[in-house]
Design a protein around this motif. Structure first.
Motif, PDB file in Angstrom:
ATOM      1  N   ASP A   1       1.165   9.521  -5.263  1.00 25.70           N
ATOM      2  CA  ASP A   1       1.568  11.123  -4.935  1.00 25.70           C
ATOM      3  C   ASP A   1       2.559  11.399  -5.908  1.00 25.70           C
ATOM      4  O   ASP A   1       2.248  12.467  -6.310  1.00 25.70           O
ATOM      5  CB  ASP A   1       2.334  10.902  -3.610  1.00 25.70           C
ATOM      6  CG  ASP A   1       1.298  10.450  -2.469  1.00 25.70           C
ATOM      7  OD1 ASP A   1       0.108  10.743  -2.538  1.00 25.70           O
ATOM      8  OD2 ASP A   1       1.786  10.174  -1.596  1.00 25.70           O
ATOM      9  N   ARG A   2       3.336  10.780  -6.551  1.00 29.04           N
ATOM     10  CA  ARG A   2       4.225  11.313  -7.584  1.00 29.04           C
ATOM     11  C   ARG A   2       3.326  11.751  -8.925  1.00 29.04           C
ATOM     12  O   ARG A   2       3.725  12.554  -9.518  1.00 29.04           O
ATOM     13  CB  ARG A   2       5.110  10.333  -7.931  1.00 29.04           C
ATOM     14  CG  ARG A   2       6.593   9.899  -6.895  1.00 29.04           C
ATOM     15  CD  ARG A   2       7.716   9.377  -7.461  1.00 29.04           C
ATOM     16  NE  ARG A   2       7.184   8.053  -8.021  1.00 29.04           N
ATOM     17  CZ  ARG A   2       7.297   6.708  -7.240  1.00 29.04           C
ATOM     18  NH1 ARG A   2       7.692   6.949  -5.915  1.00 29.04           N
ATOM     19  NH2 ARG A   2       6.914   5.541  -7.550  1.00 29.04           N
ATOM     20  N   LYS A   3       2.366  10.713  -9.210  1.00 24.69           N
ATOM     21  CA  LYS A   3       1.574  11.002 -10.470  1.00 24.69           C
ATOM     22  C   LYS A   3       0.651  12.511 -10.354  1.00 24.69           C
ATOM     23  O   LYS A   3       0.696  13.090 -11.289  1.00 24.69           O
ATOM     24  CB  LYS A   3       0.604   9.917 -10.581  1.00 24.69           C
ATOM     25  CG  LYS A   3      -0.519  10.054 -11.856  1.00 24.69           C
ATOM     26  CD  LYS A   3      -1.393   8.781 -12.040  1.00 24.69           C
ATOM     27  CE  LYS A   3      -2.329   8.959 -13.198  1.00 24.69           C
ATOM     28  NZ  LYS A   3      -3.224   7.764 -13.188  1.00 24.69           N
ATOM     29  N   GLY A   4       0.390  12.530  -8.783  1.00 26.12           N
ATOM     30  CA  GLY A   4      -0.354  13.857  -8.758  1.00 26.12           C
ATOM     31  C   GLY A   4       0.448  15.083  -8.838  1.00 26.12           C
ATOM     32  O   GLY A   4      -0.076  16.044  -8.954  1.00 26.12           O
ATOM     33  N   THR A   5       1.715  14.991  -8.676  1.00 23.25           N
ATOM     34  CA  THR A   5       2.560  16.217  -8.713  1.00 23.25           C
ATOM     35  C   THR A   5       3.165  16.350 -10.115  1.00 23.25           C
ATOM     36  O   THR A   5       3.761  17.243 -10.540  1.00 23.25           O
ATOM     37  CB  THR A   5       3.939  15.847  -7.742  1.00 23.25           C
ATOM     38  OG1 THR A   5       4.562  14.879  -8.078  1.00 23.25           O
ATOM     39  CG2 THR A   5       3.412  15.913  -6.335  1.00 23.25           C
TER      40      THR A   5
ATOM     41  N   LEU B   1       0.913  -1.206  -0.089  1.00 19.94           N
ATOM     42  CA  LEU B   1       0.144  -0.071  -0.084  1.00 19.94           C
ATOM     43  C   LEU B   1       0.942   1.283   0.058  1.00 19.94           C
ATOM     44  O   LEU B   1       0.593   2.215  -0.690  1.00 19.94           O
ATOM     45  CB  LEU B   1      -1.082   0.138   1.178  1.00 19.94           C
ATOM     46  CG  LEU B   1      -2.006   1.273   1.339  1.00 19.94           C
ATOM     47  CD1 LEU B   1      -2.771   1.376  -0.247  1.00 19.94           C
ATOM     48  CD2 LEU B   1      -2.838   1.025   2.669  1.00 19.94           C
ATOM     49  N   SER B   2       1.973   1.208   0.792  1.00 19.13           N
ATOM     50  CA  SER B   2       2.855   2.310   0.927  1.00 19.13           C
ATOM     51  C   SER B   2       3.546   2.556  -0.561  1.00 19.13           C
ATOM     52  O   SER B   2       3.490   3.829  -0.943  1.00 19.13           O
ATOM     53  CB  SER B   2       3.956   2.053   1.770  1.00 19.13           C
ATOM     54  OG  SER B   2       4.911   3.202   1.771  1.00 19.13           O
ATOM     55  N   THR B   3       3.831   1.668  -1.309  1.00 19.38           N
ATOM     56  CA  THR B   3       4.255   1.815  -2.689  1.00 19.38           C
ATOM     57  C   THR B   3       3.275   2.285  -3.719  1.00 19.38           C
ATOM     58  O   THR B   3       3.569   3.025  -4.298  1.00 19.38           O
ATOM     59  CB  THR B   3       4.768   0.186  -3.062  1.00 19.38           C
ATOM     60  OG1 THR B   3       5.916  -0.284  -2.414  1.00 19.38           O
ATOM     61  CG2 THR B   3       5.253   0.461  -4.656  1.00 19.38           C
ATOM     62  N   LEU B   4       1.993   1.861  -3.545  1.00 17.49           N
ATOM     63  CA  LEU B   4       1.145   2.322  -4.254  1.00 17.49           C
ATOM     64  C   LEU B   4       0.663   3.872  -4.026  1.00 17.49           C
ATOM     65  O   LEU B   4       0.658   4.625  -5.152  1.00 17.49           O
ATOM     66  CB  LEU B   4      -0.172   1.475  -4.153  1.00 17.49           C
ATOM     67  CG  LEU B   4      -0.163   0.130  -4.518  1.00 17.49           C
ATOM     68  CD1 LEU B   4      -1.403  -0.662  -4.406  1.00 17.49           C
ATOM     69  CD2 LEU B   4      -0.018  -0.047  -6.146  1.00 17.49           C
TER      70      LEU B   4
END
Length: 258
Positions: free
Chosen positions: A253-257, A245-248
């Motif tokens: 989060d990276r995608k959102g930035t 879950l942490s990896t996902l």
């Protein structure tokens, strides 16, 4: 029985296992396919009744040895556990010579003990009774726990009890009995474990211990412990799920930035 677990244990071969605390037979069935040498079925702290334990042993189906930590070091739970086909037992809170001697008697048929004879899964419900009764005294593993300061104080006598196959140290309960709840690396707790280790080494008594991770038990393997338990089924599932879950979430989060 088809396993040579007791023979390997007494030869102090390294035997790697993990704890099954869930009563869901699938947990034990999956772990039985992972390459462990044995499974530690925890009927002391796990929510097991005999009727829960039986489906777990059936699911493993003799793939690997199942050693059951019984809920109490008493005749009835020991007898029922062995009768439904456990390869051996781990007896908790065995702090005196008298308690250890009783455990051995409960696990051995006459003339080595007073285990009752019954038609059960272990003897193929009576179809293999003669064969099972003839081999059980040689094949059933009897492991007692040193998990209280009283057991540490009595360890010189405990290791002399005939029929004990290994001493299993419970570091967490031991620390609690010394007023150091959970402080398994506290100097006096470490000293107590070292005392048990030295006495068992001198007596050539196999030693076992539990750790929550592989790293936590590595020092004991290097020290000569051979009966090793690392991890707990539900805890391993939780860690794996949280890691995934942490990896996902990190990926999201990276995608959102971007």
């Amino acid at each position: 029985m088809s396993h040579d677990f007791r023979k390997r244990l007494r030869e102090r071969q390294t035997l790697l296992g993990t704890i099954v605390s869930s009563t869901d037979p699938a947990s034990a069935e999956v772990l039985a396919e992972c390459g462990f040498d044995w499974l530690f079925i925890d009927a002391e702290h796990g929510p097991y009744e005999t009727t829960d334990l039986l489906p777990v042993l059936r699911a493993v189906d003799h793939r690997i040895p199942c050693i059951v930590r019984v809920p109490a070091s008493e005749e009835i739970p020991i007898k029922k556990t062995l009768d439904i086909g456990a390869t051996g037992i781990i007896a908790p809170q065995t702090n005196t010579v008298e308690q250890v001697e009783s455990v051995v008697r409960y696990c051995r048929y006459s003339p080595n003990g007073n285990r009752g004879v019954g038609l059960s899964r272990a003897s193929t419900y009576g179809l293999g009774l003669t064969e099972y009764v003839g081999s059980a005294n040689d094949e059933v593993a009897v492991i007692v726990q040193a998990e209280h300061i009283e057991a540490v104080e009595n360890i010189e006598q405990i290791v002399k009890v005939e029929g004990v196959d290994a001493i299993f140290i419970g570091p967490y309960d031991l620390s609690a009995s010394m007023g150091k709840m959970g402080e398994v690396t506290a100097p006096d707790v470490v000293d107590a474990i070292e005392h048990v280790t030295k006495v068992c080494d001198a007596a050539k008594m196999p030693l076992g211990i539990f750790g929550v991770s592989a790293e936590s038990v590595k020092p004991y393997i290097e020290r000569g412990y051979s009966l090793i338990v690392s991890g707990v089924d539900v805890l391993m599932m939780a860690h794996a799920a949280k890691g995934m879950l942490s990896t996902l979430r990190s990926s999201n989060d990276r995608k959102g930035t971007e």
